[in-house]
Design an enzyme around this catalytic site. Structure first.
Site, PDB file in Angstrom:
ATOM      1  N   ASP A 191       0.850  -1.186   0.000  1.00 23.67           N
ATOM      2  CA  ASP A 191       0.000   0.000   0.000  1.00 23.67           C
ATOM      3  C   ASP A 191       0.892   1.244   0.000  1.00 23.67           C
ATOM      4  O   ASP A 191       1.926   1.260   0.673  1.00 23.67           O
ATOM      5  CB  ASP A 191      -0.905  -0.021   1.238  1.00 23.67           C
ATOM      6  N   ILE A 192       0.479   2.276  -0.732  1.00 21.83           N
ATOM      7  CA  ILE A 192       1.298   3.491  -0.796  1.00 21.83           C
ATOM      8  C   ILE A 192       1.177   4.347   0.467  1.00 21.83           C
ATOM      9  O   ILE A 192       1.983   5.240   0.676  1.00 21.83           O
ATOM     10  CB  ILE A 192       0.980   4.340  -2.047  1.00 21.83           C
ATOM     11  N   ASN A 213     -13.260  -3.699   2.416  1.00 24.04           N
ATOM     12  CA  ASN A 213     -14.367  -2.757   2.452  1.00 24.04           C
ATOM     13  C   ASN A 213     -15.260  -3.018   1.248  1.00 24.04           C
ATOM     14  O   ASN A 213     -14.767  -3.289   0.156  1.00 24.04           O
ATOM     15  CB  ASN A 213     -13.847  -1.323   2.424  1.00 24.04           C
ATOM     16  N   GLU A 243     -12.903   2.788  -1.465  1.00 24.57           N
ATOM     17  CA  GLU A 243     -12.472   3.893  -2.318  1.00 24.57           C
ATOM     18  C   GLU A 243     -12.254   3.483  -3.765  1.00 24.57           C
ATOM     19  O   GLU A 243     -12.411   4.309  -4.657  1.00 24.57           O
ATOM     20  CB  GLU A 243     -11.188   4.512  -1.763  1.00 24.57           C
ATOM     21  N   VAL A 244     -11.857   2.255  -3.985  1.00 24.92           N
ATOM     22  CA  VAL A 244     -11.579   1.786  -5.349  1.00 24.92           C
ATOM     23  C   VAL A 244     -12.602   0.706  -5.691  1.00 24.92           C
ATOM     24  O   VAL A 244     -12.729  -0.274  -4.958  1.00 24.92           O
ATOM     25  CB  VAL A 244     -10.147   1.219  -5.466  1.00 24.92           C
ATOM     26  N   HIS A 279     -10.706  -5.906  -3.299  1.00 22.48           N
ATOM     27  CA  HIS A 279      -9.357  -6.062  -2.787  1.00 22.48           C
ATOM     28  C   HIS A 279      -9.419  -6.306  -1.289  1.00 22.48           C
ATOM     29  O   HIS A 279     -10.404  -5.970  -0.633  1.00 22.48           O
ATOM     30  CB  HIS A 279      -8.489  -4.837  -3.081  1.00 22.48           C
ATOM     31  N   HIS A 283      -7.045  -5.831   2.311  1.00 26.90           N
ATOM     32  CA  HIS A 283      -5.895  -5.245   2.972  1.00 26.90           C
ATOM     33  C   HIS A 283      -5.361  -6.307   3.927  1.00 26.90           C
ATOM     34  O   HIS A 283      -6.105  -6.818   4.763  1.00 26.90           O
ATOM     35  CB  HIS A 283      -6.304  -4.014   3.780  1.00 26.90           C
TER      36      HIS A 283
END
Length: 122
Positions: free
Chosen positions: A33-34, A91, A99-100, A104, A106
């Protein structure tokens, strides 16, 4: 949410945007993750165009589902997280803060992570 093929994860899958990739196979891609929220914070995404975990579970093939979750387990092992423990979060939808619009997870670890939620909602 509808799937947007221009989302950042789709673009990472197409190699249009660089990522610090740590794992890739036929079913999943994993990268750091950035904006990490733990000492180890990895995003794992399926290769197919799925908006959320609900979409993935309802429409992905059995091979995609099995392959994805096996990849998640392998990544946790490779990152040294299985002995001390880790947290996996996905999420789904606007109330969750997704958000995307690409399913995905985490993968968090590398330290004690504290409580899952810090605020109660009424």
């Amino acid at each position: 949410m509808t799937y947007d093929p221009g989302n950042i994860f789709a673009r990472i899958l197409r190699k249009e945007i660089p990522a610090r990739t740590i794992y890739e196979d036929d079913f999943a891609l994993a990268f750091h993750d950035i904006a990490p929220q733990a000492p180890i914070h990895v995003l794992v995404i399926p290769k197919g165009p799925y908006v959320s975990i609900a979409d993935f579970g309802a429409t992905a093939s059995p091979d995609e589902i099995t392959g994805f979750w096996r990849a998640v387990s392998k990544i946790a092992e490779e990152q040294g997280l299985t002995r001390e423990g880790f947290r996996l979060i996905s999420n789904s939808g606007p109330n969750s803060g997704q958000e995307v619009p690409h399913f995905h997870v985490h993968l968090f670890g590398g330290a004690a992570l504290g409580p899952l939620l810090t605020q109660k909602t009424s």
